[in-house]
Design a protein around this motif. Structure first.
Motif, mmCIF file in Angstrom:
data_model
loop_
_atom_site.group_PDB
_atom_site.id
_atom_site.type_symbol
_atom_site.label_atom_id
_atom_site.label_comp_id
_atom_site.label_asym_id
_atom_site.label_seq_id
_atom_site.Cartn_x
_atom_site.Cartn_y
_atom_site.Cartn_z
ATOM 1 N N ASP A 1 0.866 -1.187 0.000
ATOM 2 C CA ASP A 1 0.000 0.000 0.000
ATOM 3 C C ASP A 1 0.902 1.237 0.000
ATOM 4 O OD1 ASP A 1 -1.859 1.984 0.367
ATOM 5 O OD2 ASP A 1 -2.966 0.920 1.935
ATOM 6 N N HIS B 1 -0.178 4.354 -0.084
ATOM 7 C CA HIS B 1 -0.878 5.534 0.459
ATOM 8 C C HIS B 1 0.043 6.300 1.398
ATOM 9 C CE1 HIS B 1 -4.911 3.815 -0.687
ATOM 10 N NE2 HIS B 1 -5.132 5.100 -0.873
ATOM 11 N N GLY B 2 0.018 7.610 1.302
ATOM 12 C CA GLY B 2 0.758 8.439 2.239
ATOM 13 C C GLY B 2 2.210 8.652 1.903
ATOM 14 N N HIS C 1 -2.397 2.099 -5.084
ATOM 15 C CA HIS C 1 -1.885 3.449 -5.293
ATOM 16 C C HIS C 1 -2.899 4.517 -4.902
ATOM 17 C CE1 HIS C 1 -4.407 3.238 -8.844
ATOM 18 N NE2 HIS C 1 -3.685 2.227 -9.320
ATOM 19 N N GLY C 2 -4.134 4.131 -4.651
ATOM 20 C CA GLY C 2 -5.154 5.075 -4.220
ATOM 21 C C GLY C 2 -5.973 5.632 -5.369
ATOM 22 N N LYS C 3 -7.114 6.164 -5.023
ATOM 23 C CA LYS C 3 -8.030 6.740 -6.022
ATOM 24 C C LYS C 3 -7.928 8.257 -6.121
ATOM 25 C CE LYS C 3 -11.391 2.998 -5.400
ATOM 26 N NZ LYS C 3 -12.788 2.642 -5.055
ATOM 27 N N SER D 1 -6.230 13.886 -2.842
ATOM 28 C CA SER D 1 -5.249 14.654 -3.598
ATOM 29 C C SER D 1 -5.869 15.924 -4.158
ATOM 30 C CB SER D 1 -4.698 13.811 -4.759
ATOM 31 O OG SER D 1 -4.125 12.621 -4.278
ATOM 32 N N PRO E 1 -5.738 10.950 -8.790
ATOM 33 C CA PRO E 1 -4.687 10.094 -8.224
ATOM 34 C C PRO E 1 -3.305 10.526 -8.700
ATOM 35 C CG PRO E 1 -5.886 8.945 -9.964
ATOM 36 C CD PRO E 1 -6.629 10.230 -9.711
ATOM 37 N N LYS F 1 -1.036 6.987 -9.519
ATOM 38 C CA LYS F 1 -1.561 5.958 -10.422
ATOM 39 C C LYS F 1 -0.737 5.831 -11.699
ATOM 40 C CE LYS F 1 -5.827 4.392 -12.662
ATOM 41 N NZ LYS F 1 -7.270 4.614 -12.803
ATOM 42 N N GLY G 1 -8.375 1.967 -7.529
ATOM 43 C CA GLY G 1 -7.305 2.372 -6.608
ATOM 44 C C GLY G 1 -6.177 1.386 -6.488
#
Length: 211
Positions: free
Chosen positions: A129, A131-132, A161-163, A167, A172, A175, A202
């Protein structure tokens, strides 16, 4: 001690003479050592010059533990190698075969592989993950994770990688970068956007080359 014969007297005299010679040799060695030490002391004193004893300030002598060594140069070298191997500027479409921009396969990998990835027919063996993490942190983490997965014989994994909901512009950030990095990794032979239950837009499901 009673001497019973001239032979015993002669042996006694010889032993006494030998002891005297040994004592004289030891004394000569000690004097020579002292002369060498004195020469070294004088040479050091001339090189240093006059010295003065420091005034006792009454301060305690505290021995502080040294910090553990940190391999800064090795980290810099590894970071540079990762940056060189995974570029943000690569044109994904010109690099390898793609279909809709959300999936990818290397030449020689059949389209059915991507189809199975999309449908979640490959069993996931791991996940990372991102994220962050900022761009450089995510790139290093992903490169290390892919290498470790292949070393352990893992084939199918998920990269989150997140949606982009958090942001700017709700777009994203990682992405497109993750897609480029995966396409440049020698370990990766295909990837596709994850199905809904596996993360949807995501995440990507990635297939690694077998060892």
């Amino acid at each position: 001690m009673k001497i019973r014969s001239l032979a015993e007297l002669g042996a006694l005299r010889e032993a006494m003479a030998r002891a005297q010679r040994d004592a004289a040799e030891r004394a000569a060695r000690e004097r020579a050592l002292q002369r060498r030490q004195q020469v070294q002391h004088d040479l050091f004193a001339r090189a240093v010059g006059p010295v003065h004893k420091l005034r006792d300030r009454g301060l305690a002598e505290i021995v502080r533990p040294l910090p553990p060594p940190h391999p800064r140069q090795r980290e810099l070298d590894e970071q540079a190698a990762v940056r060189e191997s995974l570029s943000d500027e690569v044109n994904l479409e010109s690099l390898l075969l793609t279909d809709d921009g959300l999936s990818f396969r290397r030449p020689g990998i059949g389209p059915e592989v991507v189809t199975k990835l999309r449908r979640g027919q490959w069993a996931l063996q791991g996940q990372i993950d991102l994220h962050g993490l900022n761009r450089d942190e995510a790139r290093r983490a992903l490169a290390d994770y892919l290498h470790e997965c292949q070393r352990r014989g893992m084939r199918c994994l998920r990269v989150v990688h997140g949606k982009g909901h958090g942001s700017p512009g709700r777009q994203p950030v990682l992405k497109a970068k993750v897609q480029r990095w995966l396409a440049q990794s020698a370990e990766v032979i295909a990837f596709a956007q994850a199905s809904g239950p596996q993360g949807g837009a995501g995440a990507l499901v990635v297939l690694l080359a077998g060892s």
